[in-house]
Scaffold this motif. Structure first.
Motif, PDB file in Angstrom:
ATOM      1  N   VAL A   1      23.193  -8.504  -3.520  1.00  0.00           N
ATOM      2  CA  VAL A   1      21.746  -8.362  -3.608  1.00  0.00           C
ATOM      3  C   VAL A   1      21.409  -6.881  -3.543  1.00  0.00           C
ATOM      4  N   ARG A   2      20.426  -6.499  -4.315  1.00  0.00           N
ATOM      5  CA  ARG A   2      20.061  -5.088  -4.409  1.00  0.00           C
ATOM      6  C   ARG A   2      18.544  -4.958  -4.360  1.00  0.00           C
ATOM      7  N   LEU A   3      18.084  -4.029  -3.549  1.00  0.00           N
ATOM      8  CA  LEU A   3      16.648  -3.777  -3.400  1.00  0.00           C
ATOM      9  C   LEU A   3      16.363  -2.346  -3.820  1.00  0.00           C
ATOM     10  N   VAL A   4      15.250  -2.159  -4.512  1.00  0.00           N
ATOM     11  CA  VAL A   4      14.783  -0.810  -4.817  1.00  0.00           C
ATOM     12  C   VAL A   4      13.350  -0.666  -4.306  1.00  0.00           C
ATOM     13  N   ALA A   5      13.126   0.387  -3.567  1.00  0.00           N
ATOM     14  CA  ALA A   5      11.784   0.727  -3.095  1.00  0.00           C
ATOM     15  C   ALA A   5      11.333   1.973  -3.849  1.00  0.00           C
ATOM     16  N   ALA A   6      10.186   1.914  -4.477  1.00  0.00           N
ATOM     17  CA  ALA A   6       9.678   3.015  -5.294  1.00  0.00           C
ATOM     18  C   ALA A   6       8.278   3.387  -4.844  1.00  0.00           C
ATOM     19  N   GLY A   7       8.049   4.684  -4.687  1.00  0.00           N
ATOM     20  CA  GLY A   7       6.730   5.127  -4.272  1.00  0.00           C
ATOM     21  C   GLY A   7       6.509   6.589  -4.608  1.00  0.00           C
ATOM     22  N   PRO A   8       5.366   7.119  -4.242  1.00  0.00           N
ATOM     23  CA  PRO A   8       5.063   8.524  -4.505  1.00  0.00           C
ATOM     24  C   PRO A   8       5.960   9.438  -3.688  1.00  0.00           C
ATOM     25  N   SER A   9       5.835  10.729  -3.903  1.00  0.00           N
ATOM     26  CA  SER A   9       6.712  11.713  -3.271  1.00  0.00           C
ATOM     27  C   SER A   9       6.752  11.533  -1.751  1.00  0.00           C
TER      28      SER A   9
ATOM     29  N   GLN B   1       0.819  -1.210   0.000  1.00  0.00           N
ATOM     30  CA  GLN B   1       0.000   0.000   0.000  1.00  0.00           C
ATOM     31  C   GLN B   1       0.853   1.260   0.000  1.00  0.00           C
ATOM     32  N   HIS B   2       2.136   1.149   0.333  1.00  0.00           N
ATOM     33  CA  HIS B   2       3.012   2.307   0.402  1.00  0.00           C
ATOM     34  C   HIS B   2       3.888   2.468  -0.838  1.00  0.00           C
ATOM     35  N   GLY B   3       4.028   1.420  -1.650  1.00  0.00           N
ATOM     36  CA  GLY B   3       4.877   1.495  -2.826  1.00  0.00           C
ATOM     37  C   GLY B   3       5.298   0.102  -3.264  1.00  0.00           C
ATOM     38  N   ARG B   4       6.265   0.058  -4.147  1.00  0.00           N
ATOM     39  CA  ARG B   4       6.679  -1.199  -4.756  1.00  0.00           C
ATOM     40  C   ARG B   4       8.115  -1.526  -4.364  1.00  0.00           C
TER      41      ARG B   4
ATOM     42  N   LEU C   1       7.375   2.513   3.791  1.00  0.00           N
ATOM     43  CA  LEU C   1       7.935   1.781   2.662  1.00  0.00           C
ATOM     44  C   LEU C   1       9.385   1.395   2.931  1.00  0.00           C
ATOM     45  N   VAL C   2      10.154   2.311   3.498  1.00  0.00           N
ATOM     46  CA  VAL C   2      11.560   2.037   3.797  1.00  0.00           C
ATOM     47  C   VAL C   2      11.679   0.998   4.907  1.00  0.00           C
ATOM     48  N   THR C   3      10.837   1.108   5.912  1.00  0.00           N
ATOM     49  CA  THR C   3      10.842   0.127   6.997  1.00  0.00           C
ATOM     50  C   THR C   3      10.536  -1.268   6.472  1.00  0.00           C
ATOM     51  N   ALA C   4       9.528  -1.375   5.612  1.00  0.00           N
ATOM     52  CA  ALA C   4       9.165  -2.670   5.031  1.00  0.00           C
ATOM     53  C   ALA C   4      10.283  -3.205   4.153  1.00  0.00           C
TER      54      ALA C   4
ATOM     55  N   ALA D   1       8.657   9.411  -9.379  1.00  0.00           N
ATOM     56  CA  ALA D   1       8.621   8.634  -8.150  1.00  0.00           C
ATOM     57  C   ALA D   1       9.856   8.923  -7.317  1.00  0.00           C
ATOM     58  N   ASP D   2       9.753   8.615  -6.032  1.00  0.00           N
ATOM     59  CA  ASP D   2      10.918   8.626  -5.143  1.00  0.00           C
ATOM     60  C   ASP D   2      11.437   7.202  -5.025  1.00  0.00           C
ATOM     61  N   LEU D   3      12.755   7.057  -5.001  1.00  0.00           N
ATOM     62  CA  LEU D   3      13.379   5.742  -4.996  1.00  0.00           C
ATOM     63  C   LEU D   3      14.399   5.643  -3.871  1.00  0.00           C
ATOM     64  N   ARG D   4      14.536   4.445  -3.329  1.00  0.00           N
ATOM     65  CA  ARG D   4      15.630   4.159  -2.390  1.00  0.00           C
ATOM     66  C   ARG D   4      16.254   2.833  -2.811  1.00  0.00           C
ATOM     67  N   PHE D   5      17.570   2.867  -3.035  1.00  0.00           N
ATOM     68  CA  PHE D   5      18.324   1.690  -3.433  1.00  0.00           C
ATOM     69  C   PHE D   5      19.169   1.230  -2.251  1.00  0.00           C
ATOM     70  N   ILE D   6      19.070  -0.058  -1.913  1.00  0.00           N
ATOM     71  CA  ILE D   6      19.830  -0.649  -0.823  1.00  0.00           C
ATOM     72  C   ILE D   6      20.571  -1.856  -1.376  1.00  0.00           C
ATOM     73  N   GLY D   7      21.867  -1.915  -1.158  1.00  0.00           N
ATOM     74  CA  GLY D   7      22.660  -3.032  -1.650  1.00  0.00           C
ATOM     75  C   GLY D   7      23.476  -3.673  -0.550  1.00  0.00           C
TER      76      GLY D   7
END
Length: 295
Positions: A187-195, A119-122, A204-207, A173-179
């Motif tokens: 392994v690399r994760l990207v979290a993408a969501g609205p502003s 519900q917070h992003g992808r 979204l970042v917590t999840a 979108a706003d993005l956060r990349f974690i590697g």
């Protein structure tokens, strides 16, 4: 988004690198996603209890170990909670409560990426071949930040549980990349969501961090070039669903093309006078053109 060209070394062309690996986030709008074709059934989390399904250390130690984990290190414990994990071959993921699976396919119908829609992003997790020594994520993050900035994004380097994270604000979108670097994998994760969704402390970042902390990487023994994506393998039930949906789409496209050709062949011919005809009758589902979605 589908099937972009990559160089032989497995790296994307610079201007397309983050788009190819994480999808095009020009417009963050789930309404544009073709859910009927690529979305699996909603994950049933009615019996899900995070404290019950965390990967814990052996010998009676109840302290959860933060991953990502090597498959070989947790295979014995993973077997007991396999029904609460999504096995994608190279990565095994927990699915957040209320999450849904979105599978990105190539034009040939092969799985290219699997996204967890919340519900917070992808959230997207992927694993790559890496050297035995750590340090690949630092290099990849620098390349990624450069590419994002060239594309007009506002990029900052922030500190997270595993160290370096990238926070990017783009037009769509706003993005956060974690590697995270592992043994012969990254392994690399990207979290993408609205502003604002990718800001520190947001749900979204917590999840995303919780998912990455419980991710298991199955590297395998096959020698692969550095930065080569590890293969995505869908569970058989999900693969069957998507194969059937892909086949239905192809059949619908073929039928639409055949109908268009038939309409063209039956149209007025040059030099031959036409006779007035009655307008086509409308059926219960609308006119033929409406059924084809052409008007």
């Amino acid at each position: 988004m589908f099937g972009r060209k990559k160089r032989k070394d497995g790296a994307d062309e610079p201007a397309q690198r983050y788009d190819d690996e994480y999808g095009e986030y020009d417009e963050y709008d789930d309404a544009d996603y073709d859910e009927t074709e690529y979305e699996a059934d909603e994950y049933d989390d009615s019996d899900y209890d995070e404290s019950e399904y965390e990967l814990r250390a052996p010998s009676g130690d109840d302290t959860p170990r933060m991953g990502p984990h090597n498959y070989e290190d947790v295979a014995d414990r993973l077997a007991a909670i396999a029904d609460q994990r999504l096995d994608l071959g190279s990565v095994i993921l927990p699915v957040p409560p209320g999450g849904q699976l979105q599978v990105e396919m190539t034009p040939e119908g092969a799985p290219q990426a699997v996204h967890l829609a919340t519900q917070h992003g992808r959230i997207t997790v992927a694993a790559y071949a890496a050297p035995k020594t750590a340090g690949q994520w630092r290099s990849v993050a620098a390349d990624l930040a450069d590419t994002l900035r060239k594309d007009g994004a506002q990029v900052s380097v922030q500190n997270g549980p595993w160290g370096r994270e990238l926070h990017a604000v783009t037009e769509g979108a706003d993005l956060r990349f974690i590697g995270v670097d592992g043994y012969r994998w990254m392994v690399r994760l990207v979290a993408a969501g609205p502003s604002g969704a990718a800001d520190e402390g947001q749900p979204l970042v917590t999840a995303a961090r919780a998912i990455l902390g419980e991710t298991v990487v199955r590297r395998g023994d096959e020698p692969l070039p550095v930065r080569e994506p590890l293969p995505v393998v869908l569970p058989q039930e999900l693969a069957d669903q998507l194969a059937a949906a892909h086949q239905q789409q192809l059949q619908a496209q073929q039928q639409a093309v055949a109908a268009q050709l038939a309409a063209m062949q039956g149209g007025p011919q040059p030099g031959i006078p036409t006779q007035s005809q009655e307008p086509p009758r409308r059926g219960a589902d609308g006119s033929a053109m409406q059924q084809l979605g052409l008007n």
